[in-house]
Write a protein that holds these residues in place. Structure first.
Motif, PDB file in Angstrom:
ATOM      1  N   CYS A 331       0.831  -1.215   0.000  1.00 21.11           N
ATOM      2  CA  CYS A 331       0.000   0.000   0.000  1.00 21.11           C
ATOM      3  C   CYS A 331       0.860   1.257   0.000  1.00 21.11           C
ATOM      4  CB  CYS A 331      -0.917  -0.004   1.219  1.00 21.11           C
ATOM      5  SG  CYS A 331      -2.200  -1.285   1.188  1.00 21.11           S
ATOM      6  N   GLU A 332       1.928   1.276   0.767  1.00 23.62           N
ATOM      7  CA  GLU A 332       2.816   2.428   0.780  1.00 23.62           C
ATOM      8  C   GLU A 332       3.457   2.641  -0.585  1.00 23.62           C
ATOM      9  OE1 GLU A 332       5.517   1.592   3.927  1.00 23.62           O
ATOM     10  OE2 GLU A 332       4.269   2.525   5.480  1.00 23.62           O
ATOM     11  N   ALA A 333       3.904   1.560  -1.219  1.00 19.00           N
ATOM     12  CA  ALA A 333       4.530   1.692  -2.533  1.00 19.00           C
ATOM     13  C   ALA A 333       3.534   2.216  -3.566  1.00 19.00           C
ATOM     14  CB  ALA A 333       5.095   0.336  -2.972  1.00 19.00           C
ATOM     15  N   MET A 334       2.307   1.738  -3.518  1.00 17.52           N
ATOM     16  CA  MET A 334       1.298   2.214  -4.465  1.00 17.52           C
ATOM     17  C   MET A 334       0.970   3.689  -4.229  1.00 17.52           C
ATOM     18  SD  MET A 334      -0.610   1.693  -7.033  1.00 17.52           S
ATOM     19  CE  MET A 334      -0.420  -0.083  -7.229  1.00 17.52           C
ATOM     20  N   LEU A 335       0.875   4.101  -2.975  1.00 13.15           N
ATOM     21  CA  LEU A 335       0.591   5.512  -2.686  1.00 13.15           C
ATOM     22  C   LEU A 335       1.728   6.409  -3.148  1.00 13.15           C
ATOM     23  CD1 LEU A 335      -1.017   5.232   0.876  1.00 13.15           C
ATOM     24  CD2 LEU A 335      -2.172   5.730  -1.283  1.00 13.15           C
ATOM     25  N   GLN A 336       2.944   5.952  -3.046  1.00 15.57           N
ATOM     26  CA  GLN A 336       4.070   6.737  -3.536  1.00 15.57           C
ATOM     27  C   GLN A 336       3.995   6.927  -5.045  1.00 15.57           C
ATOM     28  OE1 GLN A 336       6.452   8.381  -1.982  1.00 15.57           O
ATOM     29  NE2 GLN A 336       5.724   7.791   0.065  1.00 15.57           N
ATOM     30  N   ARG A 337       3.559   5.932  -5.765  1.00 18.33           N
ATOM     31  CA  ARG A 337       3.403   6.057  -7.208  1.00 18.33           C
ATOM     32  C   ARG A 337       2.229   6.963  -7.571  1.00 18.33           C
ATOM     33  NH1 ARG A 337       3.069   0.237  -9.736  1.00 18.33           N
ATOM     34  NH2 ARG A 337       2.975   1.539 -11.620  1.00 18.33           N
ATOM     35  N   SER A 342      -1.212  12.174  -9.150  1.00 17.19           N
ATOM     36  CA  SER A 342      -2.451  12.683  -8.558  1.00 17.19           C
ATOM     37  C   SER A 342      -2.120  13.836  -7.613  1.00 17.19           C
ATOM     38  CB  SER A 342      -3.192  11.575  -7.801  1.00 17.19           C
ATOM     39  OG  SER A 342      -3.534  10.520  -8.672  1.00 17.19           O
ATOM     40  N   PRO A 343      -2.191  15.083  -8.087  1.00 20.77           N
ATOM     41  CA  PRO A 343      -1.849  16.219  -7.220  1.00 20.77           C
ATOM     42  C   PRO A 343      -2.794  16.377  -6.038  1.00 20.77           C
ATOM     43  CG  PRO A 343      -1.881  16.871  -9.543  1.00 20.77           C
ATOM     44  CD  PRO A 343      -2.497  15.520  -9.461  1.00 20.77           C
ATOM     45  N   GLN A 344      -4.019  15.833  -6.121  1.00 21.92           N
ATOM     46  CA  GLN A 344      -5.001  16.015  -5.066  1.00 21.92           C
ATOM     47  C   GLN A 344      -5.064  14.834  -4.109  1.00 21.92           C
ATOM     48  OE1 GLN A 344      -8.805  17.199  -6.647  1.00 21.92           O
ATOM     49  NE2 GLN A 344      -7.906  18.580  -8.153  1.00 21.92           N
ATOM     50  N   LEU A 345      -4.122  13.931  -4.205  1.00 23.86           N
ATOM     51  CA  LEU A 345      -4.162  12.757  -3.337  1.00 23.86           C
ATOM     52  C   LEU A 345      -4.031  13.144  -1.871  1.00 23.86           C
ATOM     53  CD1 LEU A 345      -4.217   9.620  -3.293  1.00 23.86           C
ATOM     54  CD2 LEU A 345      -1.712   9.693  -3.323  1.00 23.86           C
ATOM     55  N   ASP A 346      -3.289  14.202  -1.601  1.00 21.62           N
ATOM     56  CA  ASP A 346      -3.038  14.576  -0.217  1.00 21.62           C
ATOM     57  C   ASP A 346      -4.255  15.211   0.441  1.00 21.62           C
ATOM     58  OD1 ASP A 346      -1.137  14.871   1.997  1.00 21.62           O
ATOM     59  OD2 ASP A 346      -1.383  17.018   1.627  1.00 21.62           O
TER      60      ASP A 346
END
Length: 769
Positions: A331-337, A342-346
């Motif tokens: 999950c961490e690796a996918m979120l890093q990608r 995705s500029p709005q992911l945060d």
């Protein structure tokens, strides 16, 4: 007598007119009493002063009109020598109701929270001696040179003269409405390389079917990314690492779920979320262009329904995912990608909250927040009128905003557009913050927590649990906010992150709307943009208002709204006369190079050209000795009858033949039969009726004749007929004219030929020596 006079003076109206005394006796019928009360006449000195000022204002083109509660504009214009032409409003309440409705329809993003029209009281306060009212009457028939209104449709710009100034552009709804802003920012890539997802939250029109399907896909994908964030945040909470908003949300959720048994969800949902995110990354990298349309989707409709229900149980219901710690690394690796594309992911958070806005309303009315997909779709489908007009807008809610003392706020930022070609934008250096009355929480989606509109918050009482550092009037100036950032050690980010980000967002928004605006010289407009700040201080544009409120509802707005109105006149009026004039806190941030606009020639199109004529098949022309070249061009048209010349009399023809015989040393020439008869049909051929006409050709002794018969020793045949060789032989014998001397070669004779209409084009041929 004294009592009567006192009663008459006591019943005199305030405007100088007399009202009848109720206790006065009626005069007898045989006597008519004439009672007049002398009205106080105007002060001659004041009248002369008013007339002089009014005449000067008319001569200098300084007549203005203000509609709405704008005492600052009135005072600033009068200080510059302008005279107001007041408009009469017969029904105050009806006008106020119409103003609210008109604002909602013409500017569905307009913020008119405190614009209560108390202009009558303001006028009386600003004009105690009635001098301005007197000047207004003197200029009532003059042309207004400056219009300031609170509604765009109050003035028809098409009826204005070029030199008249107005404060509203036509067709500003392309960016000052929720729908217009949602649609036009998608075209930013045609104007700039910037990405609208970096400053404008994702937005969809639910009335359009294609955008409705796109929203459903976005909601499902956001649920997948939110689930991955939840898994990572849960593991960090167990380890005691980090203090992010996601971890805080997980801790709050676990505290709520301790009171009840926590269900267990199978870990297959994490695998499904990872597959969906992987497909999204491949689509952004264009790796899916070779995939066939028949390829099944990652999840079927039934699988999506099961996944969304499980997602609700985990995020909102506190359910546990079995063996979720085994998926943390993936999950961490996918979120890093995903962060890279995705500029709005945060700002998405983990609750998948969306804000629904009806486009036909303003001042925060009808705006709701929702986190369940079925609830959003059911809310939208309940109003078929808005669905038909595509007025429902759904936008991603910022779940992780910057908070001040645990309270949500937004920023009202002014900017001024003075021209659309070239695009000229002025940015105001001052702004103010609007707080909500309740502490920020995602446990409730009530508007008192998540909407900062002053028109909503002013009716609510601040919560007792709100931090005391938040002012009771729910407003801060930008100076107060910068002091707060300084206490957090982030003051420098105001000039390096917040202000540049707001400028870029406004410029990009106006670029996308430039082609849709009606550019008119001597027009300007003041706009109010609403921003929210992320926890990293990045500004996010929420909406733009075409008629921002100027009501002094708090000490902050009383000071700043007065200043922005005065500085607007400095830019619009003072800088027009002097380019070096002081513009106050307005800063020119963008001026585009002028674009040549083609002159408007009307809506009718004109195509010029020549008609293509079909070539008419003609019989070939042949001589008796050699074949004439074929005529491949279109047939020559016979000259109109008005250009024909009458044939010469027979006496002149006979005289000309006699002179030719006398001067010719060769053998006598054969006489020319005039007219040349057509050959009779052959015996074995039945007579066929052929329509004939007489074509008279005049052959004068000049060169510009229609048909020339040159006199030469060699005989030429004028006509040859392909199907009738007898006629060719006859013409060869009768049309030969011998030539003895050079001086007779320019002579020509008139010939009258009777031909059929079918072979008429052949008679126009010319044979030259």
């Amino acid at each position: 007598m004294e009592a009567t006079r006192s009663r008459q003076e006591g019943h005199q109206a305030a405007d100088g007119r007399c009202t009848p005394c109720p206790d006065s006796a009626a005069p007898p019928e045989d006597k008519v009493r004439h009672s007049f009360v002398s009205l106080p006449g105007p002060n001659p000195e004041r009248l002369r002063t008013a007339k002089a000022l009014a005449d000067k204002a008319v001569k200098m083109h300084k007549v203005f009109s203000v509609q709405g509660p704008y005492p600052v504009i009135r005072a600033a214009l009068r200080a510059r020598g302008w005279v107001e032409q007041r408009t009469h409003r017969p029904n105050h309440q009806g006008h106020q109701r119409h103003s609210d409705e008109g604002r909602a329809s013409s500017n569905d993003a307009g913020d008119s929270d405190d614009d209560e029209d108390n202009s009558d009281d303001v006028k009386r306060h600003q004009d105690p001696d009635g001098l301005h009212d007197l000047m207004s009457r003197l200029v009532r028939n003059e042309m207004v040179n400056f219009h300031w209104t609170n509604r765009r449709d109050a003035i028809n710009t098409n009826s204005l003269h070029k030199e008249q100034i107005t404060n509203h552009f036509a067709k500003a709804g392309s960016f000052s409405t929720k729908v217009g802003l949602c649609v036009n920012l998608r075209n930013l890539h045609w104007f700039d390389s910037a990405d609208p997802d970096t400053f404008f939250p994702r937005c969809y029109r639910l009335g359009a079917q294609d955008e409705k399907h796109a929203f459903i896909e976005d909601y499902r994908r956001t649920a997948c990314t939110s689930l991955l964030k939840y898994v990572v945040a849960s593991e960090q909470d167990v380890r005691g690492e980090g203090t992010s908003h996601n971890i805080q949300a997980v801790q709050d959720q676990r505290k709520r779920s301790k009171r009840r048994s926590r269900p267990v969800v199978l870990p297959q949902m994490i695998d499904s979320a990872l597959r969906v995110c992987q497909d999204f990354l491949e689509s952004r990298e264009h790796c899916d262009i070779d995939i066939s349309l028949e390829t099944p989707q990652t999840l079927t409709k039934e699988e999506w329904a099961e996944f969304i229900d499980s997602y609700y149980l985990v995020v909102n219901g506190g359910a546990e995912i079995e063996n979720s710690d085994h998926y943390v690394t993936r999950c961490e690796a996918m979120l890093q990608r995903l962060v890279e594309v995705s500029p709005q992911l945060d700002i998405d958070g983990i609750h998948n909250i969306w804000i629904i806005k009806p486009g036909a309303k303003s001042r925060g009315r009808g705006i709701k927040c929702a986190k369940r997909l079925d609830q959003i779709l059911r809310l939208v489908d309940g109003d078929p009128t808005l669905i038909k007009e595509s007025k429902w807008v759904v936008q991603k809610y910022l779940e992780r905003p910057l908070l001040v003392h645990g309270t949500k706020f937004d920023v009202r930022q002014w900017f001024l557009v003075t021209d659309w070609n070239p695009l000229t934008v002025w940015f105001y250096k001052k702004c103010y913050l609007r707080f909500s009355t309740q502490p920020y929480t995602l446990d409730t989606l009530d508007s008192s927590v998540h909407l900062c509109n002053n028109s909503i918050q002013k009716h609510l009482r601040p919560s007792k649990h709100r931090h005391r550092g938040v002012p009771a009037d729910n407003m801060w100036s930008d100076d107060q906010f910068r002091a707060f950032l300084s206490s957090q050690g982030r003051e420098a980010q105001w000039q390096t992150v917040v202000v540049p980000g707001m400028k870029r967002a406004l410029i990009h928004t106006l670029q996308t709307a430039q082609d849709l605006m009606e550019s008119r010289k001597n027009t300007f407009e003041l706009y109010g943009a609403d921003f929210m700040l992320g926890h990293d201080l990045r500004p996010w544009l929420i909406e733009i208002n075409a008629s921002p409120t100027m009501a002094p509802s708090t000490p902050v707005t009383a000071r700043l709204c007065t200043a922005v109105q005065e500085d607007t006149l400095r830019v619009v009026l003072d800088r027009r006369a002097d380019r070096s004039a002081n513009t106050g806190d307005f800063q020119l941030i963008y001026r585009q190079a002028a674009v040549e606009v083609p002159q408007y020639v009307g809506v009718n199109l004109l195509v010029e050209g020549l008609k293509i004529k079909c070539p008419c098949p003609l019989p070939p022309l042949r001589s008796s000795n050699r074949s004439a070249p074929k005529h491949r061009g279109p047939g020559r048209e016979r000259e109109p009858a008005a250009d024909k010349v009458k044939p010469l009399p027979k006496m002149l023809l006979k005289s000309a033949e006699t002179r030719l015989k006398n001067t010719n040393s060769g053998p006598p020439s054969l006489p020319l039969p005039l007219p040349l008869p057509l050959p009779l049909p052959l015996p074995h051929e039945p007579p066929v009726p052929v329509p004939i006409e007489t074509l008279t050709l005049h052959l004068p002794t000049t060169v510009n004749s229609s048909v020339h018969l040159p006199v030469c020793a060699q005989s030429h045949s004028i006509f040859s007929w392909k199907r009738r060789p007898e006629l060719s032989k006859m013409c060869s014998e009768k049309m030969s004219v011998p030539c003895g001397t050079e001086k007779h070669r320019s002579l020509s004779l008139p010939v009258e030929i009777t031909v059929s209409k079918e072979s008429r084009p052949a008679a126009t041929s010319t044979v030259s020596a």
